[in-house]
Enzyme design. Structure first.
Site, short mmCIF file in Angstrom:
data_model
loop_
_atom_site.label_atom_id
_atom_site.label_comp_id
_atom_site.label_asym_id
_atom_site.label_seq_id
_atom_site.Cartn_x
_atom_site.Cartn_y
_atom_site.Cartn_z
N GLU A 1 -4.63 1.69 7.04
CA GLU A 1 -4.54 1.62 5.58
C GLU A 1 -5.33 2.77 4.96
O GLU A 1 -4.90 3.40 4.02
CB GLU A 1 -5.05 0.28 5.06
CG GLU A 1 -5.02 0.18 3.55
CD GLU A 1 -5.29 -1.23 3.05
OE1 GLU A 1 -5.95 -1.36 2.00
OE2 GLU A 1 -4.84 -2.20 3.68
N ARG B 1 0.84 -1.21 0.00
CA ARG B 1 0.00 0.00 0.00
C ARG B 1 0.87 1.26 0.00
O ARG B 1 0.57 2.25 0.66
CB ARG B 1 -0.97 0.00 1.18
CG ARG B 1 -1.85 -1.23 1.25
CD ARG B 1 -2.72 -1.39 0.01
NE ARG B 1 -3.46 -2.65 0.07
CZ ARG B 1 -3.06 -3.78 -0.51
NH1 ARG B 1 -1.92 -3.79 -1.23
NH2 ARG B 1 -3.75 -4.88 -0.42
N CYS C 1 -10.56 -1.97 3.52
CA CYS C 1 -9.88 -2.39 4.75
C CYS C 1 -9.38 -1.17 5.50
O CYS C 1 -8.69 -0.32 4.94
CB CYS C 1 -8.72 -3.32 4.43
SG CYS C 1 -9.25 -4.95 3.86
#
Length: 296
Positions: free
Chosen positions: A287, A164, A216
């Site tokens: 995230e 990420r 998420c």
């Protein structure tokens, strides 16, 4: 170019939460990039680059920030092909579902694992979005980036990728950068439509795909159980606070169940992070990006 004053952030994020920002500027043509430095100086505010808003938790209240939204659209185009690879040019505001539909139609493989992600190409590159063993870095050949007053095509090998994480080389790392477009390296293959359908079916069975969600909320730890498993073990699957909840399908998905607020979301996320750390010793990291600033 479009300018919206007092832009409603809840209408600009898939989670549907948040207050307002001072202004949003939507760039609709690459020729407008030259105006960015003057716009930023004129407003004199911190800049936040926003795509489709699918990985964002916008905080409540009014925020003195300037939102820049790359609105560059157009159908994906095959620009080159050799015996091994097919190169596809895609603009930043292209929704990932539209890109996947193009791949299905042209029988181009490499991105099937991203099926079901509602974001845009630009945001997917900026966070190196991934799912089902696929991430954007796997298929990125080059990226068109604007930074420090210029537009440059940067090869994927000149960028840093991680979980990420995406960072262009230092010469393009100013106060902020815009993903304007990208060239993807894909391959011809059979069964693309079937794999996309299978991926969507699996996600619908395991994730709240149709809910108002930011995806998420926490990153998976580098080792050990996933964030979803840790949250489940800590008792947060289905846990609700006001109008927000951790999904009953997947404990790492924060959803807006109706009339949630960002304040409720932040409180629930803090409680989940603290409970997981107390139970397991693992400190989860976010995230989802908070707008305008981190709250953890």
């Amino acid at each position: 170019m479009r300018t919206v004053l007092d832009a409603d952030l809840s209408a600009r994020t898939t989670l549907g939460l948040g207050g307002t920002c001072a202004a949003e500027i939507v760039l609709e043509d690459r020729s407008e990039l030259d105006q960015i430095p003057d716009l930023v100086r004129r407003w004199g505010l911190p800049v936040f680059v926003l795509g489709a808003g699918s990985n964002i938790l916008a905080l409540d209240g009014r925020h003195e920030v300037l939102i820049l939204r790359p609105g560059f659209r157009g159908d994906p185009q095959i620009v080159a092909e050799d015996d091994r690879d097919v190169y596809v040019q895609v603009e930043a505001a292209t929704p990932l579902p539209r890109l996947l539909a193009f791949c299905r139609r042209e029988e181009l493989t490499g991105l099937e694992g991203l099926a079901g992600i509602p974001g845009s190409l630009g945001g997917a590159i900026a966070m190196n979005a991934g799912s089902f063993g696929v991430c954007m870095a796997d298929c990125l050949h080059s990226v068109d980036l604007w930074s420090e007053g210029r537009l440059e095509r940067v090869q994927a090998g000149d960028c840093a990728f991680g979980y990420r994480h995406f960072q262009p080389r230092l010469s393009m790392a100013g106060d902020f950068f815009l993903v304007v477009g990208a060239r993807l390296r894909l391959r011809r293959g059979e069964g693309v439509a079937r794999r996309i359908a299978e991926t969507l079916a699996q996600k619908k069975a395991r994730q709240p795909v149709s809910a108002r969600s930011a995806g998420c909320i926490f990153k998976n730890p580098p080792q050990g159980p996933s964030a979803g498993i840790l949250l489940d073990q800590a008792g947060f699957r289905g846990r609700t606070l006001g109008g927000v909840a951790f999904s009953g399908l997947h404990a790492n998905f924060l959803v807006n169940t109706g009339n949630g607020t960002a304040t409720e979301a932040c409180s629930l996320v803090r409680a989940a992070r603290d409970a997981v750390q107390e139970c397991t010793g693992v400190l989860l990291s976010m995230e989802v990006k908070a707008l305008p600033c981190p709250f953890l």
